[in-house]
Structure formats: structure tokens, C-alpha cells
Design a protein around this motif. Structure first.
Motif, PDB file in Angstrom:
ATOM      1  N   SER A  85       0.837  -1.212   0.000  1.00 48.28           N
ATOM      2  CA  SER A  85       0.000   0.000   0.000  1.00 48.28           C
ATOM      3  C   SER A  85       0.872   1.262   0.000  1.00 48.28           C
ATOM      4  N   ILE A  86       1.920   1.254   0.800  1.00 46.47           N
ATOM      5  CA  ILE A  86       2.833   2.399   0.862  1.00 46.47           C
ATOM      6  C   ILE A  86       3.557   2.589  -0.467  1.00 46.47           C
ATOM      7  N   VAL A  87       3.990   1.477  -1.069  1.00 50.78           N
ATOM      8  CA  VAL A  87       4.690   1.539  -2.366  1.00 50.78           C
ATOM      9  C   VAL A  87       3.794   2.171  -3.425  1.00 50.78           C
ATOM     10  N   GLU A  88       2.530   1.808  -3.422  1.00 52.88           N
ATOM     11  CA  GLU A  88       1.576   2.394  -4.379  1.00 52.88           C
ATOM     12  C   GLU A  88       1.456   3.900  -4.170  1.00 52.88           C
ATOM     13  N   LYS A  89       1.405   4.312  -2.898  1.00 52.76           N
ATOM     14  CA  LYS A  89       1.334   5.745  -2.595  1.00 52.76           C
ATOM     15  C   LYS A  89       2.595   6.472  -3.066  1.00 52.76           C
ATOM     16  N   ILE A  90       3.741   5.832  -2.849  1.00 51.33           N
ATOM     17  CA  ILE A  90       5.007   6.449  -3.264  1.00 51.33           C
ATOM     18  C   ILE A  90       5.069   6.574  -4.783  1.00 51.33           C
ATOM     19  N   ASN A  91       4.625   5.530  -5.478  1.00 49.39           N
ATOM     20  CA  ASN A  91       4.607   5.565  -6.944  1.00 49.39           C
ATOM     21  C   ASN A  91       3.670   6.649  -7.467  1.00 49.39           C
ATOM     22  N   ASN A  92       2.558   6.844  -6.740  1.00 50.52           N
ATOM     23  CA  ASN A  92       1.567   7.860  -7.142  1.00 50.52           C
ATOM     24  C   ASN A  92       1.878   9.253  -6.586  1.00 50.52           C
ATOM     25  N   LYS A  93       3.003   9.337  -5.841  1.00 42.68           N
ATOM     26  CA  LYS A  93       3.448  10.602  -5.245  1.00 42.68           C
ATOM     27  C   LYS A  93       2.437  11.166  -4.237  1.00 42.68           C
ATOM     28  N   THR A  94       1.756  10.277  -3.528  1.00 43.00           N
ATOM     29  CA  THR A  94       0.800  10.714  -2.505  1.00 43.00           C
ATOM     30  C   THR A  94       1.246  10.283  -1.102  1.00 43.00           C
ATOM     31  N   ALA A  95       2.442   9.709  -0.991  1.00 45.93           N
ATOM     32  CA  ALA A  95       2.937   9.223   0.297  1.00 45.93           C
ATOM     33  C   ALA A  95       3.314  10.381   1.219  1.00 45.93           C
ATOM     34  N   THR A  96       3.057  10.177   2.501  1.00 45.26           N
ATOM     35  CA  THR A  96       3.394  11.185   3.499  1.00 45.26           C
ATOM     36  C   THR A  96       4.677  10.783   4.233  1.00 45.26           C
ATOM     37  N   THR A  97       5.156  11.663   5.066  1.00 49.36           N
ATOM     38  CA  THR A  97       6.332  11.367   5.880  1.00 49.36           C
ATOM     39  C   THR A  97       6.066  10.165   6.775  1.00 49.36           C
ATOM     40  N   ALA A  98       4.853  10.080   7.275  1.00 50.26           N
ATOM     41  CA  ALA A  98       4.459   8.956   8.126  1.00 50.26           C
ATOM     42  C   ALA A  98       4.535   7.630   7.358  1.00 50.26           C
ATOM     43  N   SER A 101       8.114   6.584   7.141  1.00 52.47           N
ATOM     44  CA  SER A 101       8.555   6.112   8.460  1.00 52.47           C
ATOM     45  C   SER A 101       8.059   4.692   8.720  1.00 52.47           C
ATOM     46  N   LYS A 102       6.812   4.441   8.313  1.00 60.90           N
ATOM     47  CA  LYS A 102       6.227   3.107   8.491  1.00 60.90           C
ATOM     48  C   LYS A 102       6.952   2.089   7.617  1.00 60.90           C
ATOM     49  N   ALA A 103       7.279   2.487   6.385  1.00 66.08           N
ATOM     50  CA  ALA A 103       8.000   1.599   5.473  1.00 66.08           C
ATOM     51  C   ALA A 103       9.365   1.238   6.048  1.00 66.08           C
ATOM     52  N   GLU A 104      10.026   2.227   6.641  1.00 67.56           N
ATOM     53  CA  GLU A 104      11.349   1.991   7.230  1.00 67.56           C
ATOM     54  C   GLU A 104      11.251   1.035   8.415  1.00 67.56           C
ATOM     55  N   ALA A 105      10.197   1.159   9.195  1.00 68.44           N
ATOM     56  CA  ALA A 105       9.998   0.264  10.342  1.00 68.44           C
ATOM     57  C   ALA A 105       9.764  -1.173   9.876  1.00 68.44           C
ATOM     58  N   ILE A 106       9.028  -1.323   8.767  1.00 66.27           N
ATOM     59  CA  ILE A 106       8.742  -2.651   8.217  1.00 66.27           C
ATOM     60  C   ILE A 106      10.003  -3.275   7.624  1.00 66.27           C
ATOM     61  N   ALA A 191       3.665 -10.093  -5.777  1.00 65.11           N
ATOM     62  CA  ALA A 191       2.386 -10.559  -6.315  1.00 65.11           C
ATOM     63  C   ALA A 191       1.619  -9.418  -6.985  1.00 65.11           C
ATOM     64  N   GLY A 192       1.874  -8.178  -6.541  1.00 67.95           N
ATOM     65  CA  GLY A 192       1.229  -7.018  -7.153  1.00 67.95           C
ATOM     66  C   GLY A 192       2.164  -6.315  -8.120  1.00 67.95           C
ATOM     67  N   ASP A 193       1.662  -5.297  -8.788  1.00 69.76           N
ATOM     68  CA  ASP A 193       2.454  -4.567  -9.774  1.00 69.76           C
ATOM     69  C   ASP A 193       3.251  -3.414  -9.167  1.00 69.76           C
ATOM     70  N   ALA A 194       2.857  -2.961  -7.993  1.00 74.07           N
ATOM     71  CA  ALA A 194       3.460  -1.758  -7.412  1.00 74.07           C
ATOM     72  C   ALA A 194       4.966  -1.869  -7.242  1.00 74.07           C
ATOM     73  N   ILE A 195       5.423  -2.982  -6.670  1.00 74.61           N
ATOM     74  CA  ILE A 195       6.859  -3.138  -6.417  1.00 74.61           C
ATOM     75  C   ILE A 195       7.626  -3.301  -7.732  1.00 74.61           C
TER      76      ILE A 195
END
Length: 232
Positions: A85-98, A101-106, A191-195
Motif C-alpha cells: 500500500s505504501i509503495v503504491e502511494k510512493i509511486n503515485n506521489k501521494t505518500a506522506t512522511t508517516a 517512516s512506516k516503510a522503514e519500520a517494516i 504478487a502485485g504490480d506496485a513493487i
């Protein structure tokens, strides 16, 4: 005199023909033996891979990817779903700082760092695939067995996979025995296209979907092969 000459000529013909035939048979047998010897001495795919730097480089990229992400929670199904979900947001340029941070924790590392490691792994696999196209035709079980055998045939490479390493801040003996878990993780993650979009590399002739497929198929086979080859 003519009769005698005829008899001599006829005798020579009768003698010469078998001799020539025998010579051809001997030559044919010699050629056949040589071909069999060539076949017997030709190195197997596993033997060629064991000595090839492209395999060593791919394994080094796999080690880096594994060790750098082993401090996170990437082996958890919920974490993988969240990361997608985060990767999709990053690809769409809608990701926030949070989100970052969550991606880094994962991941146990920065998102950009993770993508870079995936790209490096994919590029290393692309070089293996380019040199040994027959690997792409193999099933996962065949790939695992092939890579495991190649590692077994290279004692130095096998030893380097079993040494102690720092995992999640602690020294662990033979940490890569669980590297097959990363193969399972990548299979779920890809399994998804985002990554696949995220690891797109335009600086090499292997881009987009093909790079994704290499990581998903050849990469999973290599990771599982490493796991199966380790004594610990």
C-alpha cells in the motif's frame, strides 16, 4: 600375360577395397570415441555456474538484501500488505512522511535503500539470466537444485554463506540458513504490480516487468538454493 595382369589387378582390387573399408571404419570409430570423450569432459551447468563470477555476484546481492532487511518485520503477511500500500502511494506521489517512516519500520532500512538493494539484486540476476538462458526454462525445484549444487561445488562460496554475521544487532552463526524465508517474502511482495514499477531500471537493457520476473522466479530459485546448500 594379359590373364596374369588381369588376375593381379583383380587381386589388388579385392584386397584394396576391404583395406579401404577397414580404414574408414577405424576412422569412424576414432571420431566417435573422440566425440564421446568430448561429451564426457564437457562441464555441467552446475560446474560452470560454480566457477562463474556472475553467480558469486548474484549471491552477494542476495546476502546484502537479506542482511539489510532482516532487522525489520518483512516476513509478516500484514507488513507485506502494508508495504504494498505504501509503495503504491510512493509511486503515485501521494505518500506522506508517516508512510516513509512506516516503510522503514517494516523494512529495517530506508525505503529508497530497499529499492536500491532490490535493483542491485535484479541486475545481478539479469547477468546470470543473460549468460545462462536455459535457467529461465527451469521449474522452481530445478532452479533450487541447480543453484544448491553449484554452491556445493564451490567450497569458498559455500563457506562465505555460513559465516557469522550481525543480524538485528546481534551476532548470529550461519544466519543465511533462513534465507529461503526471503524467497517466500519476495514471492508475496511481488504478487502485485506496485513493487515491479518501483524497481524499474532504465539504465540497463532489462527494465520493468522483465526485471520483476527475474527477481520473482530466478531470484526465488537462487535464494532457496542458497538455503538448501547450507550445512547449518
Amino acid at each position: 600375360f594379359r590373364k596374369s595382369k588381369f588376375k593381379t589387378t583383380n587381386f589388388m582390387r579385392k584386397t584394396l577395397i576391404p583395406l579401404v573399408s577397414m580404414l574408414f571404419i577405424i576412422m569412424a570409430l576414432f571420431t566417435s570415441c573422440n566425440k564421446k570423450a568430448d561429451v564426457a569432459t564437457a562441464p555441467t551447468l552446475e560446474q560452470k555456474l560454480a566457477k562463474d563470477v556472475v553467480l558469486s555476484n548474484a549471491i552477494e546481492a542476495a546476502k546484502d538484501l537479506y542482511l539489510k532487511t532482516s532487522g525489520g518485520t518483512l516476513n509478516d503477511a500484514k507488513s507485506i500488505t502494508a508495504l504494498k500500500s505504501i509503495v503504491e502511494k510512493i509511486n503515485n506521489k501521494t505518500a506522506t512522511t508517516a508512510d516513509y517512516s512506516k516503510a522503514e519500520a517494516i523494512l529495517g532500512m530506508s525505503y529508497d535503500g530497499f529499492i536500491k538493494e532490490l535493483q542491485s539484486f535484479g541486475i545481478a540476476l539479469a547477468k546470470v539470466n543473460e549468460k545462462y538462458p536455459e535457467l529461465a526454462k527451469m521449474k522452481q525445484t530445478e532452479l533450487q537444485a541447480t543453484f544448491a549444487k553449484a554452491i556445493q561445488l564451490n567450497p569458498a562460496l559455500k563457506s562465505s554463506l555460513g559465516i557469522d554475521a550481525v543480524v538485528n544487532g546481534k551476532v548470529a552463526a550461519c544466519p543465511l540458513r533462513d534465507i529461503c524465508n526471503l524467497a517466500v517474502t519476495l514471492t508475496k511482495l511481488f504478487a502485485g504490480d506496485a513493487i515491479c514499477v518501483a524497481i524499474n531500471v532504465t539504465t540497463i537493457p532489462v527494465i520493468g516487468g522483465l526485471l520483476c520476473q527475474l527477481v520473482l522466479n530466478l531470484g526465488a530459485g537462487l535464494l532457496s538454493g542458497i538455503c538448501n546448500a547450507l550445512p547449518c
